[in-house]
Write an enzyme that holds these catalytic residues in place. Structure first.
Site, PDB file in Angstrom:
ATOM      1  CE  LYS A   1      -4.221  -2.051   1.722  1.00 31.56           C
ATOM      2  NZ  LYS A   1      -5.304  -2.136   2.677  1.00 31.56           N
TER       3      LYS A   1
ATOM      4  CD  GLU B   1      -5.121   5.095   4.306  1.00 32.89           C
ATOM      5  OE1 GLU B   1      -6.329   5.026   4.499  1.00 32.89           O
ATOM      6  OE2 GLU B   1      -4.449   4.154   3.403  1.00 32.89           O
TER       7      GLU B   1
ATOM      8  NE  ARG C   1      -9.016  -9.358  -4.418  1.00 28.79           N
ATOM      9  CZ  ARG C   1     -10.252  -8.967  -4.025  1.00 28.79           C
ATOM     10  NH1 ARG C   1     -11.310  -8.772  -4.587  1.00 28.79           N
ATOM     11  NH2 ARG C   1     -10.152  -8.368  -2.948  1.00 28.79           N
TER      12      ARG C   1
HETATM   13  P1  ADP Z   1      -8.273  -3.738   3.394  1.00 24.93           P
HETATM   14  O1  ADP Z   1      -7.278  -3.894   2.268  1.00 24.93           O
HETATM   15  O2  ADP Z   1      -7.755  -4.532   4.482  1.00 24.93           O
HETATM   16  O3  ADP Z   1      -9.402  -4.240   2.908  1.00 24.93           O
HETATM   17  P2  ADP Z   1      -8.730  -1.027   2.886  1.00 24.93           P
HETATM   18  O4  ADP Z   1      -7.632   0.077   2.835  1.00 24.93           O
HETATM   19  O5  ADP Z   1      -9.562  -1.339   1.503  1.00 24.93           O
HETATM   20  O6  ADP Z   1      -8.212  -2.331   3.697  1.00 24.93           O
HETATM   21  O7  ADP Z   1      -9.883  -0.387   3.894  1.00 24.93           O
HETATM   22  C1  ADP Z   1     -11.139  -1.284   4.376  1.00 24.93           C
HETATM   23  C2  ADP Z   1     -12.092  -0.169   4.755  1.00 24.93           C
HETATM   24  O8  ADP Z   1     -11.609   0.208   6.184  1.00 24.93           O
HETATM   25  C3  ADP Z   1     -12.846   0.907   4.345  1.00 24.93           C
HETATM   26  O9  ADP Z   1     -13.756   0.462   3.363  1.00 24.93           O
HETATM   27  C4  ADP Z   1     -13.066   1.780   5.220  1.00 24.93           C
HETATM   28  O10 ADP Z   1     -14.450   1.328   5.673  1.00 24.93           O
HETATM   29  C5  ADP Z   1     -12.097   1.485   6.214  1.00 24.93           C
HETATM   30  N1  ADP Z   1     -11.039   2.414   6.271  1.00 24.93           N
HETATM   31  C6  ADP Z   1      -9.785   2.310   5.525  1.00 24.93           C
HETATM   32  N2  ADP Z   1      -8.963   3.361   5.257  1.00 24.93           N
HETATM   33  C7  ADP Z   1      -9.636   4.338   5.975  1.00 24.93           C
HETATM   34  C8  ADP Z   1      -9.341   5.493   6.342  1.00 24.93           C
HETATM   35  N3  ADP Z   1      -8.164   6.264   6.351  1.00 24.93           N
HETATM   36  N4  ADP Z   1     -10.283   6.402   6.940  1.00 24.93           N
HETATM   37  C9  ADP Z   1     -11.656   5.888   7.656  1.00 24.93           C
HETATM   38  N5  ADP Z   1     -11.807   4.687   7.105  1.00 24.93           N
HETATM   39  C10 ADP Z   1     -10.893   3.852   6.623  1.00 24.93           C
END
Ligand code: ADP
Length: 495
Positions: free
Chosen positions: A116, A200, A292
């Site tokens: 990431k 983040e 994917r």
């Molecule tokens: P993973 O790869 O583990 O699925 P993601 O980065 O795709 O993680 O995030 C999954 C979920 O977590 C998002 O859909 C959101 O609900 C929450 N999330 C992720 N990053 C943030 C952020 N910076 N602020 C608020 N919620 C977040």
């Protein structure tokens, strides 16, 4: 075109891919584990081969065995589905070294988007707005605290190799930074064998909006609109819809163009998804790219009329995309509910057992994707997703009415499911009005469902069932404790 495709997966997605193969007159090869010996995907494919014992590490994640079966049976391509090897660059390279086509992107695109921090760095170079935060790993508590002050609390500590909502820690005040940092590192190491963590900004009450993109190997790119996946539990999607009721045409034009730029930045081809968080002002920020096919691809298929799996196969065979951007338009609305064998009233513990009854809904506008049938055994070894129920309607309201009607037809006995919870969501006024964000489940259902204490009786029952499945002694104290430890369940592979 390929003559024979091996499907390196199980359950509903294996069946989904075999269906596409049949329509294209391509022979399909299933693989299966001990627990899946009699699963529908093994019967539906033209050929089926045994991989090994039930744990994924001995079956669906046994790279050498899968590739050697593919070679032996003369498969000219492998479709990975989602989960398992679908985003594993080492697997893609091994498949290609064996002279077999991987149905998906190149290993280099997967590598670029798999970490990431690196993906965030790349995106910011291509003017894709990213969630504010670091694009480099945090090495120490002091370095992290300094960065967090600049970014501004609350912040999220995230695993660079993360996925499935794991390895994320919310930090609201500086005093909690050190302990959360260590916990995030520990979790990242445990799940991803890599303790790299970055920061983040925690976006307050955003919506999860993602864009389906597609590229061919000739350099053509299209987007197939957006999906909204804000109804989540512990960062895991439960209900997804297309299009988003929040995204207007102007925002749609912007976000889809940015998504295509993101795909171009990593030389992407085949199906991919760019995930964003969107705030209430429609500002959006890149979250990650899934390299994917997504679990929730049916809603995109329902509003576009496309078959994404067939298109994946075409593109992998070197063909041009079968449509242009101008050919696509949004037709109606679609909502998918993930039906899980889990107990929402019991801390969402996976529910295992035999499907004594499994009557699936049908009728106008309803699509079911499942890898099970009556008599199937739902085991603890894999993701507890037992079906995806998708509804289409000319309007969101019609899609929702159909989804509710279909939920009332769905009869499952033998395992506990989240069907009552999904029904409750569908009847929730804020969901009906489309006014929700990623915290919807917590806001609307906390207390009622999320944090109910588990009674000792329930634990005993769970211990007996699960221990017999895992062939361990139910009297083991360590095992009993692990039953009540949510992390144990989180180790299961979710997508
Ligand atoms: P993973 O790869 O583990 O699925 P993601 O980065 O795709 O993680 O995030 C999954 C979920 O977590 C998002 O859909 C959101 O609900 C929450 N999330 C992720 N990053 C943030 C952020 N910076 N602020 C608020 N919620 C977040």
């Amino acid at each position: 075109m390929f003559k024979k495709i091996l499907i390196a997966n199980r359950g509903e997605i294996a069946l989904r891919i075999i269906r596409a193969c049949k329509e294209m007159n391509i022979n399909s090869v299933a693989v299966y584990s001990e627990a899946d010996k009699t699963s529908p995907h093994t019967k539906y494919a033209d050929e089926a081969y045994y991989l090994g014992e039930s744990p994924s590490s001995e079956s669906y994640l046994n790279q050498d065995k899968i590739i050697s079966i593919a070679k032996q049976v003369g498969a000219d391509a492998i479709h990975p589905g989602y989960g398992f090897f679908s985003e594993n660059a080492v697997f893609i390279e091994a498949v290609e070294d064996a002279g077999i086509t991987f149905i998906g992107p190149s290993s280099s695109s997967v590598k670029m988007m798999g970490v990431k921090t690196a993906a965030r760095q790349l995106m910011s170079q291509y003017n894709v707005p990213i969630v504010p935060g670091t694009t480099y790993p945090i090495k120490s508590v002091s370095e992290g605290k300094e960065a967090a002050i600049k970014i501004g609390y609350p912040i999220l500590l995230k695993a660079a190799a993360g996925g499935g909502g794991k390895g994320m820690k919310l930090v609201t005040i500086q005093n909690e930074f050190a302990s959360s940092f260590e916990a995030a590192q520990r979790e990242a190491l445990k799940f991803f064998a890599d303790d790299t963590v970055y920061i983040e900004k925690y976006i307050e009450n955003p919506r999860h909006i993602e864009v389906q993109i597609f590229g061919d190997r000739l350099g053509n790119y299209v987007h197939i609109f957006e999906r909204e996946c804000s109804i989540q539990r512990r960062y895991q999607k439960i209900i997804e819809e297309a299009p988003s009721s929040f995204v207007d045409n102007k925002t749609r034009d912007k976000i889809t163009q940015v998504a295509i730029n993101a795909a171009k930045a990593c030389g992407y081809y085949n199906a991919g998804t760019i995930e964003f968080l969107m705030d209430k002002y429609s500002n959006f920020y890149f979250l990650e790219m899934n390299t994917r096919l997504q679990v929730e691809h049916p809603v995109t298929e329902m509003i576009s009329g496309l078959d994404l799996v067939k298109e994946q196969i075409n593109v992998a065979a070197g063909e041009k995309l079968s449509f242009d951007q101008g050919d696509l338009k949004i037709n109606g609305h679609s909502i998918e509910a993930r039906i899980y064998a889990e107990d929402p009233e019991n801390n969402f513990l996976p529910s295992t057992g035999k499907l004594l009854e499994f009557q699936i809904p049908s009728g106008p506008g309803i699509r079911i994707d499942t890898g099970f049938s009556r008599g199937s055994l739902i085991s603890l070894y894999y993701d507890p997703l037992i079906a995806k129920l998708s509804a289409w309607g000319r309007t969101r309201q019609e899609a929702l009415e159909r989804l509710k009607r279909a939920l009332s037809e769905f009869q499952v006995a033998g395992v506990t499911t989240n069907i009552p919870l999904v029904k409750a969501v569908c009847n929730n006024i804020n969901f009906i009005n489309g006014s929700y964000d990623i915290n919807f489940m917590e806001k609307e259902f906390t207390g009622e469902l999320q944090n109910r204490a588990v009674s000792s009786n329930e634990i005993e029952n769970a211990v007996v069932i699960i221990s017999s499945l895992l062939k361990v002694r139910s009297s083991s104290t360590e095992f009993k404790n692990s039953i009540t430890d949510n992390n144990k369940w989180n180790e299961l592979q979710y997508e």
